[in-house]
Design a protein around this motif. Sequence first.
Motif, PDB file in Angstrom:
ATOM      1  N   ALA A 222     -35.532  32.534  49.450  1.00 45.93           N
ATOM      2  CA  ALA A 222     -35.107  33.104  48.169  1.00 45.93           C
ATOM      3  C   ALA A 222     -36.127  34.144  47.718  1.00 45.93           C
ATOM      4  CB  ALA A 222     -34.960  32.008  47.121  1.00 45.93           C
ATOM      5  N   GLY A 223     -37.415  33.820  47.908  1.00 41.76           N
ATOM      6  CA  GLY A 223     -38.482  34.761  47.548  1.00 41.76           C
ATOM      7  C   GLY A 223     -38.464  36.007  48.409  1.00 41.76           C
ATOM      8  N   ILE A 224     -38.219  35.813  49.717  1.00 40.33           N
ATOM      9  CA  ILE A 224     -38.164  36.970  50.620  1.00 40.33           C
ATOM     10  C   ILE A 224     -37.020  37.898  50.219  1.00 40.33           C
ATOM     11  CG2 ILE A 224     -37.705  37.676  52.996  1.00 40.33           C
ATOM     12  CD1 ILE A 224     -39.203  35.151  53.896  1.00 40.33           C
ATOM     13  N   ILE A 225     -35.860  37.285  49.906  1.00 44.82           N
ATOM     14  CA  ILE A 225     -34.722  38.104  49.473  1.00 44.82           C
ATOM     15  C   ILE A 225     -35.081  38.862  48.198  1.00 44.82           C
ATOM     16  CG2 ILE A 225     -32.374  38.014  48.553  1.00 44.82           C
ATOM     17  CD1 ILE A 225     -31.894  35.582  50.403  1.00 44.82           C
ATOM     18  N   ALA A 226     -35.732  38.166  47.269  1.00 47.76           N
ATOM     19  CA  ALA A 226     -36.104  38.812  46.006  1.00 47.76           C
ATOM     20  C   ALA A 226     -37.039  39.997  46.244  1.00 47.76           C
ATOM     21  CB  ALA A 226     -36.770  37.808  45.076  1.00 47.76           C
ATOM     22  N   MET A 227     -38.016  39.796  47.119  1.00 48.50           N
ATOM     23  CA  MET A 227     -38.967  40.867  47.399  1.00 48.50           C
ATOM     24  C   MET A 227     -38.275  42.055  48.080  1.00 48.50           C
ATOM     25  SD  MET A 227     -42.793  40.413  48.742  1.00 48.50           S
ATOM     26  CE  MET A 227     -43.965  41.713  48.611  1.00 48.50           C
ATOM     27  N   GLY A 228     -37.390  41.717  49.023  1.00 47.44           N
ATOM     28  CA  GLY A 228     -36.636  42.765  49.705  1.00 47.44           C
ATOM     29  C   GLY A 228     -35.799  43.580  48.731  1.00 47.44           C
ATOM     30  N   LEU A 229     -35.135  42.876  47.821  1.00 50.19           N
ATOM     31  CA  LEU A 229     -34.279  43.571  46.857  1.00 50.19           C
ATOM     32  C   LEU A 229     -35.104  44.448  45.922  1.00 50.19           C
ATOM     33  CD1 LEU A 229     -31.593  40.900  45.869  1.00 50.19           C
ATOM     34  CD2 LEU A 229     -31.323  42.969  47.262  1.00 50.19           C
ATOM     35  N   MET A 230     -36.287  43.948  45.569  1.00 55.75           N
ATOM     36  CA  MET A 230     -37.143  44.736  44.691  1.00 55.75           C
ATOM     37  C   MET A 230     -37.537  46.059  45.368  1.00 55.75           C
ATOM     38  SD  MET A 230     -40.663  43.539  42.970  1.00 55.75           S
ATOM     39  CE  MET A 230     -42.052  44.401  43.596  1.00 55.75           C
ATOM     40  N   GLY A 231     -37.938  45.970  46.639  1.00 53.18           N
ATOM     41  CA  GLY A 231     -38.285  47.182  47.378  1.00 53.18           C
ATOM     42  C   GLY A 231     -37.098  48.115  47.479  1.00 53.18           C
ATOM     43  N   PHE A 232     -35.949  47.524  47.756  1.00 54.28           N
ATOM     44  CA  PHE A 232     -34.748  48.321  47.901  1.00 54.28           C
ATOM     45  C   PHE A 232     -34.391  49.036  46.588  1.00 54.28           C
ATOM     46  CE2 PHE A 232     -30.009  48.600  48.137  1.00 54.28           C
ATOM     47  CZ  PHE A 232     -29.974  49.532  49.160  1.00 54.28           C
ATOM     48  N   PHE A 233     -34.525  48.326  45.508  1.00 47.85           N
ATOM     49  CA  PHE A 233     -34.220  48.899  44.192  1.00 47.85           C
ATOM     50  C   PHE A 233     -35.144  50.084  43.884  1.00 47.85           C
ATOM     51  CE2 PHE A 233     -35.233  48.921  39.598  1.00 47.85           C
ATOM     52  CZ  PHE A 233     -33.990  49.323  39.127  1.00 47.85           C
TER      53      PHE A 233
END
Lengths: 251, 249
Positions: A222-233
Amino acid sequence: MQKIELMHKSFNILTGVIILIVFWYLLSLILNTPALPTPLTAFSSFFELFTSELMPHLTISFYRVGVSLLIATVLGVPLGLFIGKNKKADEFSAPLIYITYPVPKVVFLPIFLILLGIGNISKIVLITLTIFYLILVTTRDAARNLPKEYVLSVKSLRANEFELYRHVYFPACLPAILTSLRLGLGIAMSVLFLVETYATQEGIGYFIMNSWSSLAYDKMFAGIIAMGLMGFFLYLLLDAGEKVLCSWIHL
Amino acid sequence: MDYLSIESLQISYAQDNQITPALKDLSLSLPLGSIGVIIGPSGCGKSTLLSVLAGLNQNYQGTVLINNKSPKECDATALILQEYGLLPWKTTWDNVGLGLQIRGFSKKETVIRTEQILNKLGLFHLRKRYPAQLSGGQRQRIAIARSLVLEPELLLMDEPFSSLDALSREEMQDFLLELWQETNLTILLITHNIEEAVFLGQKIFVMSECPGTIIKKLSNPLAGDYSARGKIEFLETSNSLRSSLRGLN
Ligand SMILES: Nc1ncnc2c1ncn2[C@@H]1O[C@H](COP(=O)(O)OP(=O)(O)O)[C@@H](O)[C@H]1O
Ligand SMILES: [Mg+2]
């Protein structure tokens, strides 16, 4: 016209996401280990934890990266332009930059932790320093290579130094600056992760490592997804900025 | 009375730790409202000469007077380059308005003048385009518009049509002539092209190899005559120019 382009882009992103998830799913089936949960498990954990546990960590990480990017830009761009346009400054600074640029700034983490404490400042300084160099060098090189005719023609309109920066140097280097920011973003996220795994209990990097050490793999993902999405955003934000500010490049 | 007068101009550049002269003992003069053309080999210092006249290079020896003022004091000059004169990140409108903005004209005045000059030169429909969306000829017309909007007295042109194809080139020569006939402009134009020199230059100056100086001055009554391009005198003048340029190598 622009709508079609936007749809096209969204379609591409969607395709990418689907491929990624399928790949992930297959891999999790093949490996069959709790360390790699299926996408479904990971995403349901992500949505479950998003507002409660993830959001506070994300906010602080976002703040660290955002502020670092901002400071690095505000310092690196004017300095890079100045050095690129001033032979003397360039000659003076070139060896200094040449020697210090390749040194990975993360090795200074222990020193910064001692000198600046374990709070946000040491982390922000380290991320800032890393991207600052990238922005400085890219901007300097872009300014160096600017055709001198642009400068001559605007100078002949009786522009002063400030007007040259405003109408020529800065806009001419803006595409290169934005490219370096995009590259810098990727690096910033890596450095962020690193600095958040030491001597802190805040930030998405901490959340991921903490979940890992307590064997909570679905939380970790869940944390990895969150970090990935943050970078993507953040990447999308820069992309949109480039579209607006450098429309002349895409003609 | 000459509008532009240059006497014993000398300029050197520091290059590889030694000082190399680029222009040496160069003298020329141009009456108000006339067209002068400079022709000479590559690297003989033509661009250097224009940078002095445009007030961009003050490291010279000798006398340079434009309307009895030094180039630095004279803000009635305009410089047009072969390429890269227009800023690719600005639209036609913003490129043309740039000089006005820099010289501190009010927003309102800038709009009025920009619109006026674009209409006059038939370029108004291109106002929203970026340089990359324009043909070479259109770009040079806009570069000229950007200069003219400042109402200059002396137009300095550094190989302005060199990168154009033959047809656009002749169109631009006609365009420049028309403009010149309507105004009181004094023009000093650099070219590599002998026909262009004979077609446009009332006075033609031939420059030597580097360090450049004027080795031949020619008064040319054929200049500005649209029908001259086919005449026998046109060919004769061209040939005489050609042989003095050949004599250089
Ligand atoms: N900024 C400069 N620094 C050193 N040398 C220069 C500079 N600009 C021009 N030169 C030299 O001066 C000479 C004349 O250059 P230029 O005026 O550009 O010639 P042209 O326009 O006739 O081709 C050339 O030999 C060139 O190498
Ligand atoms: Mg030249």
